[in-house]
Design a protein around this motif. Sequence first.
Motif, PDB file in Angstrom:
ATOM      1  N   HIS A 110       0.830  -1.206   0.000  1.00  0.00           N
ATOM      2  CA  HIS A 110       0.000   0.000   0.000  1.00  0.00           C
ATOM      3  C   HIS A 110       0.863   1.254   0.000  1.00  0.00           C
ATOM      4  N   PHE A 151       2.892   1.492  -3.577  1.00  0.00           N
ATOM      5  CA  PHE A 151       2.190   1.645  -4.859  1.00  0.00           C
ATOM      6  C   PHE A 151       0.962   2.528  -4.822  1.00  0.00           C
ATOM      7  N   LEU A 152       0.347   2.697  -3.683  1.00  0.00           N
ATOM      8  CA  LEU A 152      -0.911   3.443  -3.654  1.00  0.00           C
ATOM      9  C   LEU A 152      -0.789   4.829  -3.044  1.00  0.00           C
TER      10      LEU A 152
END
Length: 50
Positions: A45, A48-49
Motif C-alpha cells: 500500500h 504503490f498506492l
Amino acid sequence: MLDTSRGPNPAPTEEPRGCLFALSQPPLMIFLTVIGTLLLMAAVHDLFLL
C-alpha cells in the motif's frame, strides 16, 4: 575375561525443546502468517498506492 555387562539403565533425560520446535506449532505459524501478510499489505500500500 572382561566384564562388559552394564548396571541398571539410567533414566532417560528429557531434552530441552528449542526454537525450531516452537516454530513448528500450527497456531504460531498461523499467527506469524497473518502478521506477515498484514505487513506485506501495508508495504505494498505504501509503495504503490500512496
